[in-house]
Design a protein around this motif. Structure first.
Motif, PDB file in Angstrom:
ATOM      1  N   MET A  91       0.840  -1.198   0.000  1.00  0.00           N
ATOM      2  CA  MET A  91       0.000   0.000   0.000  1.00  0.00           C
ATOM      3  C   MET A  91       0.876   1.250   0.000  1.00  0.00           C
ATOM      4  O   MET A  91       1.821   1.358   0.784  1.00  0.00           O
ATOM      5  N   GLN A  92       0.569   2.207  -0.887  1.00  0.00           N
ATOM      6  CA  GLN A  92       1.324   3.440  -0.962  1.00  0.00           C
ATOM      7  C   GLN A  92       0.830   4.442   0.098  1.00  0.00           C
ATOM      8  O   GLN A  92      -0.359   4.502   0.398  1.00  0.00           O
ATOM      9  N   PHE A  93       1.744   5.233   0.651  1.00  0.00           N
ATOM     10  CA  PHE A  93       1.366   6.220   1.662  1.00  0.00           C
ATOM     11  C   PHE A  93       0.383   7.262   1.112  1.00  0.00           C
ATOM     12  O   PHE A  93      -0.421   7.809   1.860  1.00  0.00           O
ATOM     13  N   THR A  94       0.441   7.505  -0.185  1.00  0.00           N
ATOM     14  CA  THR A  94      -0.464   8.494  -0.786  1.00  0.00           C
ATOM     15  C   THR A  94      -1.925   8.069  -0.679  1.00  0.00           C
ATOM     16  O   THR A  94      -2.833   8.905  -0.751  1.00  0.00           O
ATOM     17  N   GLU A  95      -2.180   6.775  -0.475  1.00  0.00           N
ATOM     18  CA  GLU A  95      -3.557   6.258  -0.385  1.00  0.00           C
ATOM     19  C   GLU A  95      -4.216   6.604   0.946  1.00  0.00           C
ATOM     20  O   GLU A  95      -5.428   6.441   1.108  1.00  0.00           O
ATOM     21  N   PHE A  96      -3.428   7.062   1.949  1.00  0.00           N
ATOM     22  CA  PHE A  96      -3.998   7.400   3.255  1.00  0.00           C
ATOM     23  C   PHE A  96      -4.661   8.783   3.268  1.00  0.00           C
ATOM     24  O   PHE A  96      -5.322   9.142   4.238  1.00  0.00           O
ATOM     25  N   ASN A  97      -4.447   9.566   2.219  1.00  0.00           N
ATOM     26  CA  ASN A  97      -5.012  10.931   2.141  1.00  0.00           C
ATOM     27  C   ASN A  97      -4.559  11.803   3.311  1.00  0.00           C
ATOM     28  O   ASN A  97      -5.355  12.484   3.967  1.00  0.00           O
ATOM     29  N   PHE A  98      -3.257  11.775   3.575  1.00  0.00           N
ATOM     30  CA  PHE A  98      -2.699  12.610   4.631  1.00  0.00           C
ATOM     31  C   PHE A  98      -2.699  14.083   4.213  1.00  0.00           C
ATOM     32  O   PHE A  98      -2.834  14.406   3.031  1.00  0.00           O
ATOM     33  N   LYS A  99      -2.501  14.948   5.194  1.00  0.00           N
ATOM     34  CA  LYS A  99      -2.362  16.376   4.919  1.00  0.00           C
ATOM     35  C   LYS A  99      -1.145  16.597   4.006  1.00  0.00           C
ATOM     36  O   LYS A  99      -0.187  15.816   4.041  1.00  0.00           O
ATOM     37  N   PRO A 100      -1.167  17.673   3.214  1.00  0.00           N
ATOM     38  CA  PRO A 100      -0.064  17.916   2.264  1.00  0.00           C
ATOM     39  C   PRO A 100       1.323  17.914   2.897  1.00  0.00           C
ATOM     40  O   PRO A 100       2.262  17.346   2.340  1.00  0.00           O
ATOM     41  N   PHE A 101       1.481  18.536   4.096  1.00  0.00           N
ATOM     42  CA  PHE A 101       2.822  18.602   4.684  1.00  0.00           C
ATOM     43  C   PHE A 101       3.342  17.219   5.076  1.00  0.00           C
ATOM     44  O   PHE A 101       4.558  16.959   5.073  1.00  0.00           O
ATOM     45  N   ILE A 102       2.419  16.290   5.406  1.00  0.00           N
ATOM     46  CA  ILE A 102       2.822  14.917   5.733  1.00  0.00           C
ATOM     47  C   ILE A 102       3.323  14.212   4.479  1.00  0.00           C
ATOM     48  O   ILE A 102       4.377  13.562   4.487  1.00  0.00           O
ATOM     49  N   ASN A 103       2.576  14.361   3.384  1.00  0.00           N
ATOM     50  CA  ASN A 103       2.995  13.733   2.127  1.00  0.00           C
ATOM     51  C   ASN A 103       4.328  14.294   1.644  1.00  0.00           C
ATOM     52  O   ASN A 103       5.172  13.556   1.116  1.00  0.00           O
ATOM     53  N   GLU A 104       4.521  15.600   1.836  1.00  0.00           N
ATOM     54  CA  GLU A 104       5.790  16.223   1.438  1.00  0.00           C
ATOM     55  C   GLU A 104       6.948  15.659   2.264  1.00  0.00           C
ATOM     56  O   GLU A 104       8.035  15.397   1.743  1.00  0.00           O
ATOM     57  N   THR A 105       6.691  15.460   3.560  1.00  0.00           N
ATOM     58  CA  THR A 105       7.717  14.900   4.435  1.00  0.00           C
ATOM     59  C   THR A 105       8.058  13.474   4.029  1.00  0.00           C
ATOM     60  O   THR A 105       9.235  13.101   3.946  1.00  0.00           O
ATOM     61  N   LEU A 106       7.025  12.672   3.788  1.00  0.00           N
ATOM     62  CA  LEU A 106       7.239  11.271   3.400  1.00  0.00           C
ATOM     63  C   LEU A 106       8.022  11.177   2.100  1.00  0.00           C
ATOM     64  O   LEU A 106       8.902  10.319   1.942  1.00  0.00           O
ATOM     65  N   GLU A 107       7.722  12.062   1.187  1.00  0.00           N
ATOM     66  CA  GLU A 107       8.464  12.082  -0.080  1.00  0.00           C
ATOM     67  C   GLU A 107       9.914  12.494   0.159  1.00  0.00           C
ATOM     68  O   GLU A 107      10.847  11.932  -0.420  1.00  0.00           O
ATOM     69  N   ASN A 108      10.107  13.443   1.068  1.00  0.00           N
ATOM     70  CA  ASN A 108      11.455  13.945   1.372  1.00  0.00           C
ATOM     71  C   ASN A 108      12.327  12.877   2.028  1.00  0.00           C
ATOM     72  O   ASN A 108      13.533  12.791   1.752  1.00  0.00           O
ATOM     73  N   ILE A 109      11.716  12.054   2.901  1.00  0.00           N
ATOM     74  CA  ILE A 109      12.487  11.004   3.575  1.00  0.00           C
ATOM     75  C   ILE A 109      12.432   9.677   2.811  1.00  0.00           C
ATOM     76  O   ILE A 109      12.861   8.645   3.306  1.00  0.00           O
ATOM     77  N   LYS A 110      11.845   9.744   1.593  1.00  0.00           N
ATOM     78  CA  LYS A 110      11.812   8.601   0.669  1.00  0.00           C
ATOM     79  C   LYS A 110      11.020   7.409   1.224  1.00  0.00           C
ATOM     80  O   LYS A 110      11.415   6.256   1.061  1.00  0.00           O
TER      81      LYS A 110
END
Length: 446
Positions: A1-20
């Motif tokens: 399951m991809q983290f993007t499927e959780f519908n997190f707030k934008p800053f959370i998705n940006e953080t997850l992308e930043n920490i790969k």
């Protein structure tokens, strides 16, 4: 399951992308939706399963920075674990700097912390139970406004004697607080606490596919009657690791081994509960900066502390609590990287090794020869020879009894011939088996 499927707030998705971080681990996939629903959780999962972000992500999703007050409290049983959680949490503030996070651990300036708290309260409190309780008792930290309470490494919290402090912290919250308890195991002594505070919790035990990662080579090396100091020095000089953690069972043994290695020209760090907090913090930072190639540690460092880039784990001895073997080995082979775990053993360790094999841990016997670590014989080969000898002895006894019934001239000589015949047959069978094994090994190497 991809983290993007959780519908997190934008800053959370940006953080997850930043920490790969792209794909959720099994524990995250299972428990994050439950945590977001507001249910209490008792999550049992092995080390390295991604527990930290399993509770951090729902916390950040629910944080409201418009509210000035504590909204989440996270306890960890050691300063190092608390600091590691704090560092993981601070990564999110890069994309939302309005979130206030503090780390309260022993060995730091309590008076200064009290002064800072008089100005404003953090949104997220992370720390060790003792220091958090001290600040609550001083009426400086106002945890009663929190709506989420996380107890990380609950079994270790119990083992280290901090459950009483955690109990008192839990007593400061409103009854509606959501409690998230995470642990590698859920011991029976923890049950009364869980029943006292948790409201119809979701109990989840996340099974792992393998006890230790497939990315880890798990080797056994016999000390062959030598002292462990000399054996470890030989191993280190042979493997030349990128970064090795050497685990001992006691602080005293860690001190002794560290002193031996340093005296033999090995630049090694030392981490255990007897090292002063500020010194431990300095050492951890130096290790992260790769100032040391070797770290001698007790099991304090095996539970949850994530030192990036550990290529080798060396067990000076098998831990008394076999559960710690998994925690130790789990410090390597992380984030898709390969790793090697080397365990020194002697014949008296056979029972412990068999117990580890019963839970699915597979060992490869190795030996150091001509400056290289190469495959060795099965350590059980002596036992197997004894069993075959026992079977042969039964045959001999039968022959003797049979011959004694009909005593004839030279019967002893005939018994001897029969025994030799049995031995030669057994030797031929063993030789063919060894030949097949060698041919199979050669085919696999190509």
């Amino acid at each position: 399951m991809q983290f993007t499927e959780f519908n997190f707030k934008p800053f959370i998705n940006e953080t997850l992308e930043n920490i790969k971080f792209k794909t959720a681990t099994p524990v995250q996939e299972k428990l994050i939706p439950i945590a977001l629903s507001g249910r209490d959780i008792v999550g049992e999962s092995k080390t390295g399963s991604g527990k930290t972000h399993t509770f951090l992500l729902p916390i950040f999703q629910q944080i409201d920075t418009q509210i000035d007050g504590v909204q989440a409290v996270i306890t960890a049983p050691s300063r190092e674990l608390a600091t590691q959680i704090y560092n993981a949490a601070m990564a999110f503030t890069k994309f939302d700097d309005t979130i206030r996070i503090t780390n309260f651990v022993g060995g730091t300036d309590k008076k200064r912390q009290i002064e800072k708290l008089s100005g404003n309260q953090p949104h997220i409190v992370i720390g060790t139970p003792g220091r958090i309780l001290d600040l609550i008792d001083a009426q400086a930290l106002k945890t009663y406004t929190a709506n989420i309470f996380v107890i990380d490494e609950a079994d270790m919290t119990l083992d280290m004697g901090f459950l009483n402090e955690v109990d008192k912290i839990a007593g400061t919250f409103d009854k509606k607080v959501q409690m998230l308890v995470f642990s590698a195991t859920i011991p029976q002594k923890l049950q009364p606490f869980l029943k006292k505070y948790l409201n119809n919790p979701v109990m989840e035990k996340i099974a792992t596919k393998t006890v230790i990662s497939d990315m880890i080579d798990n080797w056994l090396i016999s000390t062959k009657g030598r002292g462990n100091n000399a054996a470890i020095l030989e191993v280190l000089q042979t493997v030349n690791p990128y970064l090795a953690m050497i685990f001992t069972n006691t602080k005293e043994r860690a001190d002794e081994l560290h002193r031996f290695l340093v005296n033999n020209g090995i630049k090694a760090a030392k981490i255990h509960g007897g090292v002063p907090p500020r010194e431990r913090k300095r050492i951890m930072k130096a290790v992260q900066n790769l100032d040391y190639q070797y770290v001698v540690a007790t099991d304090l460092a095996a539970r949850g502390i994530d030192i990036e880039g550990v290529s080798h784990i060396i067990n000076d001895a098998i831990p008394r609590d076999l559960e710690f073997f998994v925690h130790r080995v789990g410090r390597t082979g992380r984030n898709g990287m390969s790793g090697t775990a080397i365990t020194l053993y002697q014949p008296s360790d056979d029972a412990a090794i068999h117990e580890l094999e019963k839970i699915g841990i597979k060992f490869t016997p190795k030996v150091i020869k001509n400056g290289e670590i190469v495959d060795s014989y099965d350590r059980d080969r002596r036992d197997k020879r004894e069993k075959s000898k026992e079977a042969l002895d039964i045959t001999m006894i039968g022959l003797v009894k049979k011959k004694k019934k009909h005593i004839k001239p030279a019967y002893k000589k005939k018994i001897g011939w029969e025994i030799d015949k049995q031995k030669k047959a057994k030797k031929r069978i063993e030789g063919r088996a060894q030949g097949r094994a060698e041919r199979k090994s050669k085919r696999q190497s190509f």
